[in-house]
Design an enzyme around this catalytic site. Structure first.
Site, mmCIF file in Angstrom:
data_model
loop_
_atom_site.group_PDB
_atom_site.id
_atom_site.type_symbol
_atom_site.label_atom_id
_atom_site.label_comp_id
_atom_site.label_asym_id
_atom_site.label_seq_id
_atom_site.Cartn_x
_atom_site.Cartn_y
_atom_site.Cartn_z
ATOM 1 N N THR A 74 0.845 -1.195 0.000
ATOM 2 C CA THR A 74 0.000 0.000 0.000
ATOM 3 C C THR A 74 0.880 1.245 0.000
ATOM 4 O O THR A 74 0.659 2.187 -0.771
ATOM 5 C CB THR A 74 -0.930 0.002 1.232
ATOM 6 O OG1 THR A 74 -1.704 -1.200 1.209
ATOM 7 C CG2 THR A 74 -1.857 1.203 1.240
ATOM 8 N N GLN A 181 1.198 -10.295 -5.433
ATOM 9 C CA GLN A 181 0.744 -11.692 -5.386
ATOM 10 C C GLN A 181 1.659 -12.659 -6.129
ATOM 11 O O GLN A 181 1.424 -13.864 -6.108
ATOM 12 C CB GLN A 181 -0.683 -11.798 -5.957
ATOM 13 C CG GLN A 181 -1.747 -11.198 -5.056
ATOM 14 C CD GLN A 181 -1.912 -11.966 -3.745
ATOM 15 O OE1 GLN A 181 -1.493 -13.120 -3.597
ATOM 16 N NE2 GLN A 181 -2.518 -11.332 -2.758
ATOM 17 N N SER A 201 5.347 -7.103 -1.123
ATOM 18 C CA SER A 201 5.050 -7.024 0.300
ATOM 19 C C SER A 201 5.467 -8.330 0.962
ATOM 20 O O SER A 201 5.089 -9.412 0.507
ATOM 21 C CB SER A 201 3.546 -6.798 0.473
ATOM 22 O OG SER A 201 3.219 -6.701 1.834
ATOM 23 N N THR A 242 13.320 5.798 10.265
ATOM 24 C CA THR A 242 14.281 4.762 10.654
ATOM 25 C C THR A 242 13.898 3.426 10.033
ATOM 26 O O THR A 242 12.731 3.038 10.076
ATOM 27 C CB THR A 242 14.299 4.644 12.195
ATOM 28 O OG1 THR A 242 14.625 5.923 12.727
ATOM 29 C CG2 THR A 242 15.313 3.612 12.652
ATOM 30 N N CYS A 327 -10.055 -7.454 1.946
ATOM 31 C CA CYS A 327 -10.146 -6.082 2.437
ATOM 32 C C CYS A 327 -11.590 -5.614 2.504
ATOM 33 O O CYS A 327 -11.941 -4.796 3.334
ATOM 34 C CB CYS A 327 -9.362 -5.151 1.537
ATOM 35 S SG CYS A 327 -7.708 -5.751 1.274
HETATM 36 C C1 LIG Z 1 -2.094 -7.371 -0.111
HETATM 37 C C2 LIG Z 1 -2.046 -6.612 -1.368
HETATM 38 C C3 LIG Z 1 -1.733 -5.237 -1.368
HETATM 39 C C4 LIG Z 1 -1.493 -4.475 -0.094
HETATM 40 O O1 LIG Z 1 -0.285 -4.867 0.483
HETATM 41 P P1 LIG Z 1 0.080 -4.461 1.995
HETATM 42 O O2 LIG Z 1 1.526 -4.801 2.093
HETATM 43 O O3 LIG Z 1 -0.775 -5.297 2.868
HETATM 44 O O4 LIG Z 1 -0.158 -3.004 2.141
HETATM 45 C C5 LIG Z 1 -1.675 -4.599 -2.583
HETATM 46 N N1 LIG Z 1 -1.893 -5.244 -3.733
HETATM 47 C C6 LIG Z 1 -2.183 -6.555 -3.775
HETATM 48 C C7 LIG Z 1 -2.397 -7.225 -5.095
HETATM 49 C C8 LIG Z 1 -2.273 -7.289 -2.593
HETATM 50 O O5 LIG Z 1 -2.570 -8.576 -2.643
#
Ligand SMILES: *Cc1c(COP(=O)(O)O)cnc(C)c1O
Length: 383
Positions: A74, A181, A201, A242, A327
């Site tokens: 995000t 993903q 992520s 940080t 979400c």
């Molecule tokens: C989970 C997800 C996000 C958000 O990632 P976070 O690290 O939880 O903020 C964005 N895009 C996709 C496709 C996701 O699956």
């Protein structure tokens, strides 16, 4: 009650034990601030972060100088898109994206519209795939960026990113891809795909929550951003604050693990998913949402024609699964992704997402599928 089987790996994953072990020393032993350049505590923290940066770069086929650490996708999406728009808004104002993008992208694009950006959201077909001719028709030299996820979190549908990127580049537009993903599920090479900005992520790939990375291409083309956050000079001034050293170490370990195991994990989840889908769809009243030709190996989004997902979810409490997207599962609205694919409200709210992971066993999936089949049978008899 026994814990339900965890089939919600697209929402988040368990931290792999080796990832956790790699992180632990950075909480209470090597606890230095990576910006403290004048003593060994700082040096060991900073070295650990640079090693993690190399691992993340290696996962993506990038250079370590092209990686910025973030607090997850995000944040990566916000920093990347806002920073790009603010840097180039005088030259190009249009951003093209798709209706099926994650809310993190759609929300950022709504925000950029308030700053004056022209946002064009393109449609997908009933398989969740884009029409490339439509993209071509919308591309011209006013387009700053095309934003398209490689793989959709709800359906697992994989976009033809390479073709999209080639078209965007012909008009001098950048390409931002949400890769969240993909790691550990498909091979990744940002040069092969032709992506200029991308985010990942850690918690979607067996790493810790609250850590991720933004990839910014350095040459051909060089991606320049204005800082969307102000503060210290960390991460080239683009992501001040940080560094989360234990989290970054975990991200690096997770990246290395994902790269090494993509093939094994992919084969494993694909095998259990195939079996699961066969079991649940064999009676002809359940359908798979999204292209089955261009799809992640672990994701199964199934429409149960005669039922409501909310009802099924209760009956299926032996599995941790999702309705639409994780979400928006608290909201009553049907999934925007399924709606964009042309499912009506009823169909979208009769769909469930199963997302398998490396730790799911064939026995779990077999037991779950048998139970689910029995329940569907009973429900039908009572109808
Ligand atoms: C989970 C997800 C996000 C958000 O990632 P976070 O690290 O939880 O903020 C964005 N895009 C996709 C496709 C996701 O699956």
């Amino acid at each position: 009650m026994n814990n339900p089987y965890y089939f919600d790996n697209n929402a988040t994953t368990a931290v792999d034990p080796t990832v956790l072990q790699a992180m632990l020393p950075y909480f209470s032993e090597h606890y230095g601030n990576a910006s403290s350049a004048v003593h060994p505590y700082g040096w060991s923290a900073s070295k650990a972060c640079e090693r993690a940066r190399e691992k993340v770069a290696d996962l993506l086929g990038a250079e370590s100088s092209e990686i910025i650490f973030t607090a997850g996708s995000t944040e990566g999406i916000h920093l990347g898109l806002t920073g790009l728009y603010q840097r180039f808004e005088k030259e190009r104002k249009t951003i093209i994206s798709y209706e099926t993008e994650h809310k993190a992208v759609l929300g950022t694009l709504d925000y950029l519209a308030t700053l004056g950006a022209h946002i064009k959201l393109l449609k997908v077909d009933r398989f969740g795939l884009p029409d490339l001719q439509t993209l071509k028709d919308h591309l011209d030299t006013s387009v700053l960026c095309v934003v398209a996820a490689l793989a959709n979190n709800e359906t697992g549908v994989v976009f033809p990113l390479k073709e999209i990127a080639a078209m965007a580049h012909e008009q001098g537009a950048f390409v931002f891809s949400d890769l969240t993903q993909a790691p550990g599920k498909m091979m990744l090479d940002i040069n092969e795909l032709g992506i200029d900005l991308a985010c990942i992520s850690a918690h979607k790939m067996y790493g810790p929550k609250g850590t991720g990375a933004l990839f910014l291409r350095r040459k051909n083309p060089r991606v320049q951003l204005l800082p969307a956050m102000q503060g210290g000079g960390q991460e080239k001034g683009l992501r001040p604050g940080t560094l989360n050293v234990p989290g970054i170490v975990g991200l690096g370990a997770a990246a290395a693990l994902a790269k090494e195991n993509t093939w094994n994990w992919g084969a494993h989840v694909s095998r259990i998913r195939t079996w699961f889908e066969q079991q649940l769809t064999e009676d002809g009243r359940a359908y798979i949402n999204g292209s089955t030709r261009s799809r992640l190996p672990n994701t199964s989004n199934i429409l149960f024609e005669d039922f409501r997902a909310a009802e099924l979810l209760k009956k299926f409490s032996f599995m941790a699964i999702a309705t639409g997207s994780a979400c928006s599962s608290a909201l009553a609205e049907p999934s925007h992704v399924l709606s964009a694919m042309g499912l009506n409200k009823e169909q979208a709210s009769a769909s469930l997402r199963f997302s398998f992971g490396k730790d799911n066993t064939f026995e779990q999936v077999q037991d779950a599928a048998n139970k689910a089949k029995d329940i569907l049978q009973q429900l039908k008899e009572n109808q």
